[in-house]
Design a protein around this motif. Structure first.
Motif, PDB file in Angstrom:
ATOM      1  N   PHE A  98      29.767  23.281  60.076  1.00 39.41           N
ATOM      2  CA  PHE A  98      28.835  23.166  61.025  1.00 39.41           C
ATOM      3  C   PHE A  98      28.653  21.850  61.673  1.00 39.41           C
ATOM      4  CE2 PHE A  98      27.682  26.008  57.674  1.00 39.41           C
ATOM      5  CZ  PHE A  98      27.188  27.225  58.161  1.00 39.41           C
ATOM      6  N   ALA A  99      29.222  20.885  60.907  1.00 40.05           N
ATOM      7  CA  ALA A  99      29.445  19.461  61.343  1.00 40.05           C
ATOM      8  C   ALA A  99      30.685  19.299  62.350  1.00 40.05           C
ATOM      9  CB  ALA A  99      29.431  18.515  60.445  1.00 40.05           C
ATOM     10  N   MET A 135      36.869  22.651  64.281  1.00 41.50           N
ATOM     11  CA  MET A 135      37.522  23.724  63.249  1.00 41.50           C
ATOM     12  C   MET A 135      37.701  24.904  64.154  1.00 41.50           C
ATOM     13  SD  MET A 135      35.664  23.757  59.749  1.00 41.50           S
ATOM     14  CE  MET A 135      36.244  22.580  58.502  1.00 41.50           C
ATOM     15  N   SER A 136      37.220  25.121  65.307  1.00 47.58           N
ATOM     16  CA  SER A 136      37.426  26.035  66.096  1.00 47.58           C
ATOM     17  C   SER A 136      38.868  26.144  66.986  1.00 47.58           C
ATOM     18  CB  SER A 136      36.283  26.596  67.069  1.00 47.58           C
ATOM     19  OG  SER A 136      36.164  25.342  68.056  1.00 47.58           O
ATOM     20  N   LEU A 164      33.202  32.399  64.254  1.00 42.03           N
ATOM     21  CA  LEU A 164      33.984  32.477  63.215  1.00 42.03           C
ATOM     22  C   LEU A 164      33.914  31.443  62.229  1.00 42.03           C
ATOM     23  CD1 LEU A 164      35.818  34.733  61.933  1.00 42.03           C
ATOM     24  CD2 LEU A 164      37.856  33.631  63.113  1.00 42.03           C
ATOM     25  N   VAL A 165      33.774  30.224  62.889  1.00 45.89           N
ATOM     26  CA  VAL A 165      33.696  29.019  62.104  1.00 45.89           C
ATOM     27  C   VAL A 165      32.396  29.083  61.395  1.00 45.89           C
ATOM     28  CG1 VAL A 165      33.499  26.488  62.070  1.00 45.89           C
ATOM     29  CG2 VAL A 165      35.252  27.458  63.476  1.00 45.89           C
ATOM     30  N   TYR A 166      31.029  29.442  62.148  1.00 47.96           N
ATOM     31  CA  TYR A 166      30.013  29.541  61.465  1.00 47.96           C
ATOM     32  C   TYR A 166      29.755  30.564  60.108  1.00 47.96           C
ATOM     33  CZ  TYR A 166      27.969  26.494  65.101  1.00 47.96           C
ATOM     34  OH  TYR A 166      27.720  25.745  65.856  1.00 47.96           O
ATOM     35  N   VAL A 167      30.377  31.817  60.724  1.00 46.20           N
ATOM     36  CA  VAL A 167      30.509  32.847  59.412  1.00 46.20           C
ATOM     37  C   VAL A 167      31.435  32.468  58.259  1.00 46.20           C
ATOM     38  CG1 VAL A 167      31.545  35.159  58.975  1.00 46.20           C
ATOM     39  CG2 VAL A 167      30.262  34.836  61.237  1.00 46.20           C
ATOM     40  N   THR A 168      32.349  31.734  58.488  1.00 46.17           N
ATOM     41  CA  THR A 168      33.240  31.430  57.479  1.00 46.17           C
ATOM     42  C   THR A 168      32.572  30.127  56.481  1.00 46.17           C
ATOM     43  OG1 THR A 168      34.689  29.717  58.755  1.00 46.17           O
ATOM     44  CG2 THR A 168      35.530  32.107  58.226  1.00 46.17           C
ATOM     45  N   GLY A 169      31.735  29.522  57.150  1.00 44.46           N
ATOM     46  CA  GLY A 169      30.884  28.153  56.520  1.00 44.46           C
ATOM     47  C   GLY A 169      29.885  28.952  55.791  1.00 44.46           C
ATOM     48  N   VAL A 170      29.351  29.982  56.155  1.00 41.90           N
ATOM     49  CA  VAL A 170      28.295  30.872  55.505  1.00 41.90           C
ATOM     50  C   VAL A 170      28.817  31.660  54.253  1.00 41.90           C
ATOM     51  CG1 VAL A 170      26.781  32.744  55.502  1.00 41.90           C
ATOM     52  CG2 VAL A 170      26.708  31.113  57.502  1.00 41.90           C
ATOM     53  N   PHE A 171      30.121  32.257  54.654  1.00 41.75           N
ATOM     54  CA  PHE A 171      30.707  32.759  53.483  1.00 41.75           C
ATOM     55  C   PHE A 171      31.147  31.811  52.228  1.00 41.75           C
ATOM     56  CE2 PHE A 171      34.948  33.828  51.431  1.00 41.75           C
ATOM     57  CZ  PHE A 171      34.737  35.275  51.198  1.00 41.75           C
TER      58      PHE A 171
END
Length: 150
Positions: A47-48, A53-54, A67-74
């Motif tokens: 998130f930061a 990361m993308s 995808l970066v957000y989804v993997t962070g939530v994961f």
């Protein structure tokens, strides 16, 4: 390097706290707490440092920021799952698969000199892999031993 430091420091603190609370050593629980702590730490990066990361994701893959957000939530969900006895094994396997799937992104990032924290292409390059690949193996073994192995 930072995730490894977080993992090791939180493991030591967890071992001592569990010993103080229960009067026994529970190294596997401490190891899961440490991995969960490390995952929460790395999830913050999603998130930061979303832009950087993308940049680690190959161009052929769409919806990079999502995808970066989804993997962070994961990572957050897996961290929670590691701490729930009923879900620790499932979470452990999910994390191992996730770590294996992240290896190509790390290779891509190193080949393109991605500095994910700055969102630039002036990172360490292939030298990064000499540390990152063994680190991935440490994370996989750590997860297997603390969450899956009987």
């Amino acid at each position: 390097m930072k995730p490894l430091i977080v993992l090791l420091v939180s493991f030591i603190i967890s071992v001592l706290l569990i010993k103080a609370i229960t009067a026994t050593y529970n190294f596997t629980l401490a190891a899961r707490v440490a991995m969960a702590t490390m995952l929460l730490f790395t999830a913050i990066g999603h998130f930061a440092f979303t832009k950087g990361m993308s940049m680690m994701i190959p161009k052929c893959i769409p919806f990079k920021e999502g995808l970066v957000y989804v993997t962070g939530v994961f990572e957050i969900l897996v961290a929670i799952g590691l701490l729930i006895p009923r879900f620790k094994s499932l979470s452990g396997w999910a994390l191992i698969i996730f770590l294996l799937l992240m290896l190509p992104a790390n290779i891509y990032a190193s080949m393109h000199h991605v500095n994910y924290q700055k969102g630039t292409f002036n990172g360490n390059g292939l030298l990064y892999l000499w540390f990152r690949i063994p680190l991935q193996i440490v994370f996989i073994v750590w997860t297997y031993v603390s969450s899956i192995r009987l």
